[in-house]
Motif scaffolding. Structure first.
Motif, PDB file in Angstrom:
ATOM      1  N   THR A 202       1.056  -1.141  -0.025  1.00  0.00           N
ATOM      2  CA  THR A 202      -0.348  -0.090   0.081  1.00  0.00           C
ATOM      3  C   THR A 202       0.910   0.762   0.316  1.00  0.00           C
ATOM      4  OG1 THR A 202      -1.635  -0.821   1.212  1.00  0.00           O
ATOM      5  CG2 THR A 202      -1.756   0.880   1.232  1.00  0.00           C
TER       6      THR A 202
ATOM      7  N   TRP B  21      -2.915   4.501  -3.046  1.00  0.00           N
ATOM      8  CA  TRP B  21      -2.283   3.048  -4.005  1.00  0.00           C
ATOM      9  C   TRP B  21      -2.150   2.049  -3.489  1.00  0.00           C
ATOM     10  CZ3 TRP B  21      -3.159   4.408  -8.918  1.00  0.00           C
ATOM     11  CH2 TRP B  21      -3.503   5.401  -9.602  1.00  0.00           C
TER      12      TRP B  21
ATOM     13  N   PHE C 198      -7.208   4.236  -4.369  1.00  0.00           N
ATOM     14  CA  PHE C 198      -8.584   4.863  -3.071  1.00  0.00           C
ATOM     15  C   PHE C 198      -9.328   6.618  -3.582  1.00  0.00           C
ATOM     16  CE2 PHE C 198      -7.474   1.835   0.258  1.00  0.00           C
ATOM     17  CZ  PHE C 198      -7.564   0.640  -0.871  1.00  0.00           C
TER      18      PHE C 198
ATOM     19  N   VAL D 262     -12.704   2.241  -4.869  1.00  0.00           N
ATOM     20  CA  VAL D 262     -11.329   1.582  -5.077  1.00  0.00           C
ATOM     21  C   VAL D 262     -11.783   1.990  -6.957  1.00  0.00           C
ATOM     22  CG1 VAL D 262      -9.887   0.160  -5.713  1.00  0.00           C
ATOM     23  CG2 VAL D 262     -11.296   0.081  -3.711  1.00  0.00           C
TER      24      VAL D 262
ATOM     25  N   ILE E 175     -11.019  -6.388  -2.082  1.00  0.00           N
ATOM     26  CA  ILE E 175     -10.738  -5.430  -3.367  1.00  0.00           C
ATOM     27  C   ILE E 175     -10.732  -6.400  -4.286  1.00  0.00           C
ATOM     28  CG2 ILE E 175      -8.728  -3.975  -4.146  1.00  0.00           C
ATOM     29  CD1 ILE E 175      -8.780  -2.896  -1.985  1.00  0.00           C
TER      30      ILE E 175
END
Length: 122
Positions: A7, A18, A36, A64, A100
């Motif tokens: 991340t 991201w 995001f 997202v 996600i």
């Protein structure tokens, strides 16, 4: 080391968060990243909604943005980190990462070629 779930925060405006959605060790050095962004009524990406209960660095309803995905060689991302354009931050949890990835596989905003990179993780 960049891997599935890494991340990052972009240090350039608008400073989005991201997440790397595939492990470059399994995809011949390729990565897929999504960011995001604030959830708005006009958002085309509304398949995966997150909030602070999903990730502590979020301050409001967030989506997202699969439509804004980026892909390329992991070495390019490593260079951006060295230049200070991205910083690795607190990773998202495995449950949220899974949420996600599952949403990405069904997102009409993510092209089939990008979904192939995700398939390596499933």
């Amino acid at each position: 080391m960049i891997r599935l779930g890494t991340t990052l925060r972009c240090n350039l405006p608008p400073r989005h968060i991201w997440v790397v959605l595939c492990d470059p060790a399994r995809t011949l050095g390729r990565i897929l990243m999504v960011n995001f962004t604030t959830l708005r009524e006009t958002s085309v990406d509304d398949l995966c909604i997150l909030d602070q209960s999903d990730y502590s660095l979020l301050t409001h309803k967030t989506t997202v943005a699969f439509s804004r995905h980026q892909s390329g060689e992991v070495t390019a991302l490593e260079e951006l980190i060295k230049r200070g354009e991205f910083s690795i931050i607190e990773p998202i949890g495995k449950t949220v990462l899974s949420k996600i990835v599952i949403a990405a596989m069904s997102s009409p905003q993510l092209p089939p070629a990008m979904k192939k990179l995700l398939a390596a993780e499933m």
